[in-house]
Design a protein around this motif. Structure first.
Motif, PDB file in Angstrom:
ATOM      1  N   TRP A  88      21.862  28.291  31.596  1.00  0.00           N
ATOM      2  CA  TRP A  88      23.180  28.113  32.241  1.00  0.00           C
ATOM      3  C   TRP A  88      24.643  28.303  31.265  1.00  0.00           C
ATOM      4  N   THR A  91      25.999  31.683  31.183  1.00  0.00           N
ATOM      5  CA  THR A  91      26.617  32.118  32.363  1.00  0.00           C
ATOM      6  C   THR A  91      27.939  31.258  32.135  1.00  0.00           C
ATOM      7  N   LEU A  92      28.065  29.524  32.307  1.00  0.00           N
ATOM      8  CA  LEU A  92      29.447  29.762  31.680  1.00  0.00           C
ATOM      9  C   LEU A  92      30.140  30.269  30.784  1.00  0.00           C
ATOM     10  N   VAL A  95      31.878  33.440  32.320  1.00  0.00           N
ATOM     11  CA  VAL A  95      32.552  32.755  34.018  1.00  0.00           C
ATOM     12  C   VAL A  95      33.811  32.371  32.991  1.00  0.00           C
ATOM     13  N   SER A  99      37.493  33.706  33.216  1.00  0.00           N
ATOM     14  CA  SER A  99      38.944  32.685  34.080  1.00  0.00           C
ATOM     15  C   SER A  99      39.250  32.614  33.008  1.00  0.00           C
ATOM     16  N   CYS A 280      33.720  46.193  35.669  1.00  0.00           N
ATOM     17  CA  CYS A 280      32.932  45.274  36.705  1.00  0.00           C
ATOM     18  C   CYS A 280      31.342  46.447  36.982  1.00  0.00           C
ATOM     19  N   SER A 284      28.191  45.422  34.584  1.00  0.00           N
ATOM     20  CA  SER A 284      26.892  44.866  35.482  1.00  0.00           C
ATOM     21  C   SER A 284      25.607  45.667  35.544  1.00  0.00           C
ATOM     22  N   THR A 424      38.416  38.862  34.911  1.00  0.00           N
ATOM     23  CA  THR A 424      37.438  38.945  35.768  1.00  0.00           C
ATOM     24  C   THR A 424      36.644  39.148  36.413  1.00  0.00           C
ATOM     25  N   TRP A 426      34.737  40.806  33.989  1.00  0.00           N
ATOM     26  CA  TRP A 426      33.147  40.496  33.400  1.00  0.00           C
ATOM     27  C   TRP A 426      32.537  39.304  33.364  1.00  0.00           C
ATOM     28  N   ALA A 427      33.377  38.295  34.312  1.00  0.00           N
ATOM     29  CA  ALA A 427      32.923  36.907  34.375  1.00  0.00           C
ATOM     30  C   ALA A 427      31.908  37.330  35.933  1.00  0.00           C
ATOM     31  N   THR A 428      32.432  38.391  37.174  1.00  0.00           N
ATOM     32  CA  THR A 428      31.603  38.722  38.431  1.00  0.00           C
ATOM     33  C   THR A 428      30.435  39.457  37.691  1.00  0.00           C
ATOM     34  N   VAL A 431      26.863  37.215  36.137  1.00  0.00           N
ATOM     35  CA  VAL A 431      26.424  37.015  37.236  1.00  0.00           C
ATOM     36  C   VAL A 431      25.422  37.795  37.806  1.00  0.00           C
TER      37      VAL A 431
END
Length: 567
Positions: A88, A91-92, A95, A99, A280, A284, A424, A426-428, A431
């Protein structure tokens, strides 16, 4: 202006970082690399998972009771963490990176890169210190908070801190400049992962796996490099341009503007969201492959990697260990391609154009993703590896090219803040990509599909994502005329070509210091600019060696691992 009113701006202010005449712009990229090579260790954090999964048992993991709840697990000290819990943090990282870059990107434009770089150093290194305490006390929530949340904020600020500055220093080579810095983020794991392994082996003992000590040691090393890098940042004065460079005519390329769009307007335009989709979708597809590169090679080729006609499931433990070493070389080779792509493709985009470069990413990427299942069924390891090397180079190239693409479309004055908002995406993708690849793989294996064929549909779906990315890129057009900032709006934003009041004070103070040295203070300051000596070339050489030597060491270690792949 009287002598009594002349006072330098605060040390951490943006005005204090404005370069004087004769400053060597080639000192800025190594400053950016010093920060990016440190925060890039986020990519290599998986090197800690296995040791941390036996932090209590030391030699073997101690399982937690089956009926232990989630909250109890956060504070449990008598049993070991699962790798899925540790994951995790990964992921943090991404994200929070996206953000924090979005939230504080606008602040960075006014605060300047020095202040943002120092905040990044305190967050990233402070997060490592909190994580070290978490490992020592065996509290996983402290790892999530320390490196995941606080460190993730440091990632975001450190990642975007040099972007706007480099684009302004290199208007003639925007892609190359951002490629140099962002290359460091991809290369951070090449240095950090082997360094972490060495430190853990040094600190490990009968009662410790050596992780908390390694966190503290790396925090100290990284803090020095990041602080020096942040203090090395300089921004050019408004209107500065490289000697002998003439900006191209405004009509020469409709996709490159010479005007500027405000952040509050830019993120509401179709162009912003199209570029958001472009980044994105490209990320991805690439990040999904990165997370599964090692098991993919092992499961697809199985015993063929060591000359045996056996599937992965038919191999014994010793044989699996052999192919795991080969897969580690594959992962290292992909890291090199990721880094090389960040610099190579971004530099290439200066000639080809940003829109055309992304078109190449999507067209060539689609062909390669669609080809991967065929190369796997053919049993061609070389073609399989070559395909992924090119794919990962374009994945890295996409990151390094997007800041220059934004500068082309929206102008340079607020590109750092706009880039922050765009991250953002990249954050998407952080995940979407791994979830898509992991769950599809598990679903197909559960459905009875052999492991060596479980990735076929995944590759075709990722190829489909690139088709959507191609369409989004195709739709990117120049910004409408009425959306550009007027001269009055530029004045209000403090971005007029003439220097701002604070910049004038800083310039006057510098000039007064220079004049005081030769006894001409107050004499004819307004009529003739004061010449300053150029930055010594030796200083630039030292700066590049400081970041180049560790990077070369990381490349050498990675190449040694990659050679195993072709034995």
């Amino acid at each position: 202006m009287s002598v009594s009113t002349l006072a330098p701006p605060p040390f951490l202010s943006r005005e204090r970082t404005i370069a004087g005449a004769g400053f060597n712009r080639w000192l800025v990229p190594p400053a950016a690399l010093a920060i990016h090579l440190c925060i890039g260790m986020a990519y290599g954090f998986s090197v800690f998972w296995l040791p941390l999964s036996r932090a209590v048992g030391i030699t073997a993991p101690v399982a937690c009771p089956a009926d232990m709840g989630f909250i109890a697990g956060l504070f449990a000290t008598a049993c070991d963490w699962q790798i899925s819990q540790l994951g995790w943090m990964y992921t943090l990282f991404f994200v929070l990176l996206g953000s924090s870059a979005a939230v504080w990107g606008g602040w960075l434009e006014t605060a300047g890169p020095r202040k943002a770089g120092l905040v990044s150093a305190f967050c990233w290194c402070g997060g490592l210190v909190i994580s070290a305490a978490g490992v020592y006390l065996h509290q996983i929530w402290m790892l999530w908070l320390g490196s995941g949340v606080i460190g993730g904020i440091g990632l975001g600020l450190g990642y975007i801190s040099p972007v706007s500055t480099l684009i302004k220093w290199f208007p003639d080579r925007r892609g190359m400049a951002t490629g140099m810095a962002i290359m460091g983020f991809g290369g951070g794991a090449m240095i950090g992962a082997p360094l972490a392994n060495m430190l853990m082996q040094h600190f490990a003992g009968p009662t410790s796996v050596g992780v908390w000590q390694t966190f503290l040691a790396m925090a100290a090393i990284y803090f020095v490099f990041m602080v020096v890098g942040a203090l090395g940042y300089r921004v050019p004065r408004e209107g500065w341009k490289p000697a002998g460079w003439t900006p191209p005519a405004a009509s020469a390329n409709a996709m490159v503007t010479h005007r500027h769009v405000h952040l509050n307007v830019a993120w509401k335009t179709p162009q912003f969201w199209l570029l958001w989709a472009v980044l994105c979708l490209n990320v991805s597809a690439g990040i999904g492959v990165i997370g599964m590169a090692s098991p993919m090679l092992q499961e697809v080729f199985g015993g063929r990697l060591i000359g045996l006609d056996l599937t992965f499931s038919q191999l014994d433990a010793a044989q699996k260990a052999q192919i795991a070493a080969i897969a580690a070389g594959f992962t290292g080779l992909l890291s090199l391609c990721n880094i090389g792509g960040r610099f190579g493709w971004a530099s290439f985009s200066d000639r080809l154009g940003r829109k055309m470069t992304y078109a190449v990413f999507f067209v060539l990427g689609f062909a390669l993703y669609a080809l991967v299942p065929t190369t796997a069924h053919m049993g061609s390891v070389v073609l399989f590896v070559l395909s992924f090397c090119i794919i990962l180079s374009m994945y890295g190239g996409g990151f390094a090219t997007i800041p220059a693409y934004l500068a082309d479309i929206f102008g340079t004055h607020m590109v750092g803040a706009i880039h922050g908002r765009l991250l953002t995406a990249w954050a998407t993708a952080g995940v979407l990509g791994p979830v898509l690849v992991n769950y599809l793989r598990e679903y197909q294996i559960a459905s009875g599909i052999p492991r060596e064929a479980a990735y076929d549909q995944t590759m075709y779906i990722l190829a489909g994502l690139l088709v959507l990315g191609f369409v989004a890129n195709l739709l990117v057009k120049p910004v409408a005329e009425h959306l550009y900032m007027t001269d009055d709006e530029l004045k209000k934003a403090g971005k007029l070509a003439a220097q701002s009041k604070e910049e004038k004070v800083h310039a006057d103070f510098e000039d007064f210091e220079e004049e005081a040295k030769d006894g001409t203070a107050g004499a004819g300051r307004a009529s003739t600019p004061v010449a300053r000596g150029a930055t010594p070339v030796a200083l630039a050489v030292v700066a590049w060696l400081a970041v180049g030597v560790p990077l070369a060491w990381g490349v050498w270690i990675t190449l040694q691992k990659a050679v195993i792949l072709f034995r």
